[in-house]
Scaffold this motif. Structure first.
Motif, PDB file in Angstrom:
ATOM      1  N   ALA A 176      35.602  31.963 -29.383  1.00  0.00           N
ATOM      2  CA  ALA A 176      36.975  31.600 -29.018  1.00  0.00           C
ATOM      3  C   ALA A 176      37.579  30.552 -29.932  1.00  0.00           C
ATOM      4  O   ALA A 176      38.796  30.526 -30.131  1.00  0.00           O
ATOM      5  CB  ALA A 176      37.010  31.108 -27.566  1.00  0.00           C
ATOM      6  N   ASP A 177      36.767  29.659 -30.490  1.00  0.00           N
ATOM      7  CA  ASP A 177      37.301  28.580 -31.315  1.00  0.00           C
ATOM      8  C   ASP A 177      37.377  28.937 -32.793  1.00  0.00           C
ATOM      9  O   ASP A 177      37.742  28.080 -33.612  1.00  0.00           O
ATOM     10  CB  ASP A 177      36.439  27.317 -31.156  1.00  0.00           C
ATOM     11  CG  ASP A 177      36.603  26.681 -29.790  1.00  0.00           C
ATOM     12  OD1 ASP A 177      37.696  26.824 -29.214  1.00  0.00           O
ATOM     13  OD2 ASP A 177      35.647  26.064 -29.298  1.00  0.00           O
ATOM     14  N   ARG A 178      37.056  30.159 -33.130  1.00  0.00           N
ATOM     15  CA  ARG A 178      37.095  30.577 -34.530  1.00  0.00           C
ATOM     16  C   ARG A 178      38.526  30.821 -34.981  1.00  0.00           C
ATOM     17  O   ARG A 178      39.378  31.249 -34.191  1.00  0.00           O
ATOM     18  CB  ARG A 178      36.266  31.845 -34.691  1.00  0.00           C
ATOM     19  CG  ARG A 178      34.793  31.673 -34.347  1.00  0.00           C
ATOM     20  CD  ARG A 178      34.028  31.102 -35.510  1.00  0.00           C
ATOM     21  NE  ARG A 178      34.003  32.099 -36.567  1.00  0.00           N
ATOM     22  CZ  ARG A 178      33.132  33.117 -36.597  1.00  0.00           C
ATOM     23  NH1 ARG A 178      32.218  33.256 -35.642  1.00  0.00           N
ATOM     24  NH2 ARG A 178      33.158  33.986 -37.586  1.00  0.00           N
ATOM     25  N   ARG A 179      38.809  30.554 -36.251  1.00  0.00           N
ATOM     26  CA  ARG A 179      40.122  30.855 -36.810  1.00  0.00           C
ATOM     27  C   ARG A 179      40.313  32.361 -36.940  1.00  0.00           C
ATOM     28  O   ARG A 179      41.408  32.879 -36.698  1.00  0.00           O
ATOM     29  CB  ARG A 179      40.292  30.181 -38.169  1.00  0.00           C
ATOM     30  CG  ARG A 179      41.680  30.349 -38.785  1.00  0.00           C
ATOM     31  CD  ARG A 179      41.785  29.587 -40.084  1.00  0.00           C
ATOM     32  NE  ARG A 179      41.651  28.171 -39.855  1.00  0.00           N
ATOM     33  CZ  ARG A 179      42.652  27.366 -39.514  1.00  0.00           C
ATOM     34  NH1 ARG A 179      43.871  27.882 -39.346  1.00  0.00           N
ATOM     35  NH2 ARG A 179      42.455  26.082 -39.330  1.00  0.00           N
TER      36      ARG A 179
ATOM     37  N   VAL B 182      41.961  33.770 -24.449  1.00  0.00           N
ATOM     38  CA  VAL B 182      42.541  33.404 -25.743  1.00  0.00           C
ATOM     39  C   VAL B 182      42.486  34.609 -26.671  1.00  0.00           C
ATOM     40  O   VAL B 182      41.726  35.550 -26.454  1.00  0.00           O
ATOM     41  CB  VAL B 182      41.793  32.211 -26.382  1.00  0.00           C
ATOM     42  CG1 VAL B 182      41.880  30.978 -25.495  1.00  0.00           C
ATOM     43  CG2 VAL B 182      40.338  32.565 -26.654  1.00  0.00           C
ATOM     44  N   ALA B 183      43.307  34.559 -27.726  1.00  0.00           N
ATOM     45  CA  ALA B 183      43.381  35.626 -28.723  1.00  0.00           C
ATOM     46  C   ALA B 183      42.975  35.071 -30.078  1.00  0.00           C
ATOM     47  O   ALA B 183      43.467  34.020 -30.499  1.00  0.00           O
ATOM     48  CB  ALA B 183      44.796  36.196 -28.784  1.00  0.00           C
ATOM     49  N   VAL B 184      42.084  35.763 -30.755  1.00  0.00           N
ATOM     50  CA  VAL B 184      41.607  35.348 -32.073  1.00  0.00           C
ATOM     51  C   VAL B 184      41.852  36.502 -33.047  1.00  0.00           C
ATOM     52  O   VAL B 184      41.457  37.639 -32.765  1.00  0.00           O
ATOM     53  CB  VAL B 184      40.101  34.996 -32.045  1.00  0.00           C
ATOM     54  CG1 VAL B 184      39.667  34.420 -33.394  1.00  0.00           C
ATOM     55  CG2 VAL B 184      39.792  34.021 -30.927  1.00  0.00           C
ATOM     56  N   PRO B 185      42.495  36.257 -34.188  1.00  0.00           N
ATOM     57  CA  PRO B 185      42.753  37.338 -35.142  1.00  0.00           C
ATOM     58  C   PRO B 185      41.470  37.982 -35.647  1.00  0.00           C
ATOM     59  O   PRO B 185      40.484  37.288 -35.940  1.00  0.00           O
ATOM     60  CB  PRO B 185      43.506  36.631 -36.284  1.00  0.00           C
ATOM     61  CG  PRO B 185      44.081  35.403 -35.655  1.00  0.00           C
ATOM     62  CD  PRO B 185      43.100  34.979 -34.614  1.00  0.00           C
ATOM     63  N   LEU B 186      41.485  39.296 -35.756  1.00  0.00           N
ATOM     64  CA  LEU B 186      40.351  40.042 -36.296  1.00  0.00           C
ATOM     65  C   LEU B 186      40.563  40.290 -37.787  1.00  0.00           C
ATOM     66  O   LEU B 186      41.670  40.599 -38.226  1.00  0.00           O
ATOM     67  CB  LEU B 186      40.196  41.368 -35.559  1.00  0.00           C
ATOM     68  CG  LEU B 186      39.614  41.281 -34.144  1.00  0.00           C
ATOM     69  CD1 LEU B 186      39.761  42.608 -33.424  1.00  0.00           C
ATOM     70  CD2 LEU B 186      38.154  40.851 -34.186  1.00  0.00           C
TER      71      LEU B 186
END
Length: 324
Positions: free
Chosen positions: A188-191, A266-270
């Motif tokens: 979740a905390d990844r850019r 949360v949403a994290v770009p792939l």
């Protein structure tokens, strides 16, 4: 010789005189020009004579058979015609501005877009154009094109990857697929998150037959991984619910997550690969869009970019607050 640059400017020239001058020059006849201007020939002759007196120059040579421009008239005519063209353009602009501020139109879109992306855009549009009424039809994806073709909707807003006969597709926004996970998930905390890192994660995906499922399968195909979902669902809201409950992660459009009701999702770009699809305006090529429609589509293009930026800032603030 008199310096023309220092000659006094005529102060009493009127628009009626100038319109009379242009009409007579075009028709080469006092009688025909008078009929077109709904004047008597004598009234029109007086307008021309008074203009010549004001300018202190003869504009027409008159004979018993015809009336023709003098050299001075020939020199003046293009400039006066340009003045009227500029005025007509200005008045057209004012009319279009007025048209854009009132009226009504209907837009057809999918239930997902109608529930997520459209409401904040419509709210912003109403602030800017309170006199325009919008009818919103949330329809199954295959019903959007039919609504536009039948005239039920002035235009549609949808995701589309293929051409549709008789309809024009105009890209409004390019949406990116995101990883949806709980806020305490290790990713979740990844850019950004690579598709390969989703191997082994319990996935909640839409069922076969949806454009979103096809795009997800393309993403996994590019990294050579099979698609093995833990859950296959019919609706995005179901997938979000499974994520919220901690039962799965999902791969969803960014707009579907920008207004997620749960603060725990949360949403994290792939990335690797970046998978995008176009949100388009669907219009009938045989019908011209009204000014209110054009105003909304312009608002959409600028507004959706702002929403995406706002969503990104919220996500950053949420992570910062969690780290504090």
């Amino acid at each position: 010789m008199t310096d023309q640059r220092n000659a006094p400017r005529p102060a009493g020239v009127t628009m009626r005189q100038l319109r009379a001058f242009v009409a007579v020059a075009q028709d080469e006849s006092i009688t025909r020009a008078a009929q077109r201007l709904h004047l008597t020939p004598s009234a029109l002759s007086m307008l021309i004579s008074s203009l010549e007196g004001e300018l202190a120059v003869r504009l027409f040579e008159r004979t018993t058979r015809r009336i023709a421009l003098t050299d001075a008239g020939l020199e003046l005519l293009p400039s006066i015609k340009k003045v009227f063209e500029n005025l007509d353009d200005a008045f057209d602009g004012l009319r279009q501005l007025s048209d854009r501020r009132s009226g009504r139109f209907a837009v057809a879109t999918s239930p997902l877009l109608a529930a997520t992306l459209l409401p904040p855009l419509l709210a912003g549009f109403r602030v800017r154009f309170p006199g325009i009424r919008v009818d919103l039809f949330d329809l199954p994806v295959d019903g959007i094109a039919q609504a536009v073709r039948s005239g039920q909707a002035d235009f549609g807003v949808c995701t589309a990857d293929t051409e549709m006969p008789g309809l024009v597709l105009t890209t409004l926004y390019q949406d990116r697929l995101m990883l949806a996970c709980q806020s305490d998930h290790p990713l979740a905390d990844r850019r950004e998150v690579r598709w390969a890192e989703l191997a082994g994660e319990p996935l909640a995906l839409l069922r076969h037959g949806s454009g979103l499922r096809s795009l997800v399968e393309r993403g996994f195909a590019e990294i050579g991984e099979p698609v093995q979902p833990a859950f296959e669902v019919a609706h995005v809201t179901t997938a979000v619910g499974l994520v919220e409950a901690g039962l799965a992660v999902s791969i969803l459009p960014s707009y579907a997550l920008s207004s997620a009701r749960s603060p725990g999702v949360v949403a994290v770009p792939l990335t690797a690969p970046v998978m995008e699809r176009n949100i388009v305006a669907l219009t009938d090529g045989q019908r011209q869009l009204s000014a209110p429609c054009e105003a909304f589509l312009t608002h959409f293009k600028s507004g959706v970019t702002g929403l995406a930026a706002s969503s990104s800032q919220k996500k950053t603030r949420k992570k910062t607050a969690g780290q504090a």
